[in-house]
Design an enzyme around this catalytic site. Structure first.
Site, PDB file in Angstrom:
ATOM      1  N   ARG A   1       0.701  -1.085  -0.008  1.00 46.58           N
ATOM      2  CA  ARG A   1      -0.027  -0.103   0.006  1.00 46.58           C
ATOM      3  C   ARG A   1       0.642   1.288  -0.112  1.00 46.58           C
ATOM      4  O   ARG A   1       0.611   1.953  -0.535  1.00 46.58           O
ATOM      5  CB  ARG A   1      -1.193  -0.164   1.203  1.00 46.58           C
TER       6      ARG A   1
ATOM      7  N   ASP B   1     -16.574  10.274   8.253  1.00 43.73           N
ATOM      8  CA  ASP B   1     -15.424   9.467   7.948  1.00 43.73           C
ATOM      9  C   ASP B   1     -14.131  10.097   8.494  1.00 43.73           C
ATOM     10  O   ASP B   1     -13.919  11.381   8.266  1.00 43.73           O
ATOM     11  CB  ASP B   1     -15.667   8.880   6.600  1.00 43.73           C
TER      12      ASP B   1
END
Length: 279
Positions: free
Chosen positions: A39, A150
């Site tokens: 990632r 979020d």
């Protein structure tokens, strides 16, 4: 500029793991090292950095660049996979047990509030709004709002825009959305109409920090978020949710998440991954 393929040393992995935990409660055991490497290698290429040591130095910077990259780190290490009507059994229970009380509260003029905590790109809060408007259209003119929060601002902009691919709508639920959406310039996309978007407030929020509101919620959806946390952090979050719910309010969690009812007496089990405040 260094262009060699960078290795993720144990020291750099531990530094990233600690920062991810401190920033967002993410738990990265040693078994996740390859995942972290994959990632974050993309972030190194994007930033044109030669080594993970350079990347960790950037993360530690106490300036706008460091802050921005810490946000990108959390985004890179979490999976923002969601869909409309995900875990549909929750909505069946919601319609049967929660919505009637919301309608009665709205009839009395009381505020009706739902929180989509960890809303990702917005499919969940739009599903909640669509379900409520389908089965209780009177809520459109009531004091009814959905908070959608979020930690990742990179996904929140999707919800703010309210634009999604046509093929993302479930065929068996199309009647929930047909009156709420409109065409866009791209024939493969649709957009939620303003009368739906105004019901949803999208906000950046770290669930492990202080919450900047005092009002209570009729229901909280926090699904497939706590899986990133260790058990003490999970249970601490669920305790906070209990305090943020109205009496007899509801909490819906992800399919692999559980509230520990042995230690958390604020809830009772009320269905599959569904909990209701006991008072």
């Amino acid at each position: 500029m260094r262009t060699q393929r960078s290795e993720l040393s144990e020291a750099d992995f531990q530094a990233v793991s600690k920062l991810a935990y401190d920033e967002a409660g993410l738990v990265l055991p040693a078994s996740k090292k390859a995942f972290v490497y994959s990632r974050l290698q993309k972030r190194l290429r994007h930033l044109k950095l030669g080594t993970f040591e350079d990347y960790c130095a950037l993360l530690r910077q106490n300036d706008p660049d460091g802050e921005a990259e810490r946000i990108n780190l959390i985004s890179a290490l979490t999976t923002n996979v969601t869909q409309f009507f995900r875990e549909a059994h929750h909505f069946e229970l919601f319609g049967k047990e929660v919505l009637p009380g919301m309608v009665e509260a709205a009839r009395k003029g009381d505020p009706v509030r739902i929180w989509s905590a960890g809303c990702s790109a917005g499919q969940e809060p739009f599903t909640i709004a669509a379900y409520c408007l389908k089965h209780a259209p009177q809520l459109a003119t009531a004091d009814f709002r959905v908070l959608a929060s979020d930690i990742d601002p990179n996904v929140l902009h999707h919800g703010l825009a309210g634009v999604y691919p046509e093929d993302s709508l479930p065929d068996d639920r199309s009647d929930y959305f047909s009156d709420l959406i409109e065409a866009t310039e791209n024939p493969k996309d649709f957009r939620f109409k303003e009368n739906v978007k105004k019901l949803i407030a999208f906000r950046k929020l770290n669930l492990l920090r202080d919450w900047p509101f005092s009002g209570r919620f009729d229901a909280i959806f926090c699904r497939n978020v706590a899986i990133y946390f260790d058990l003490p952090t999970q249970q601490g979050l669920f305790e906070k949710f209990g305090k943020q719910l109205k009496p007899k309010g509801w909490l819906f969690v992800g399919h692999s998440e559980r509230v520990n009812l042995d230690t958390n007496k604020a809830f009772r089990s009320a269905g599959l991954t569904s909990y209701q405040r006991t008072e």
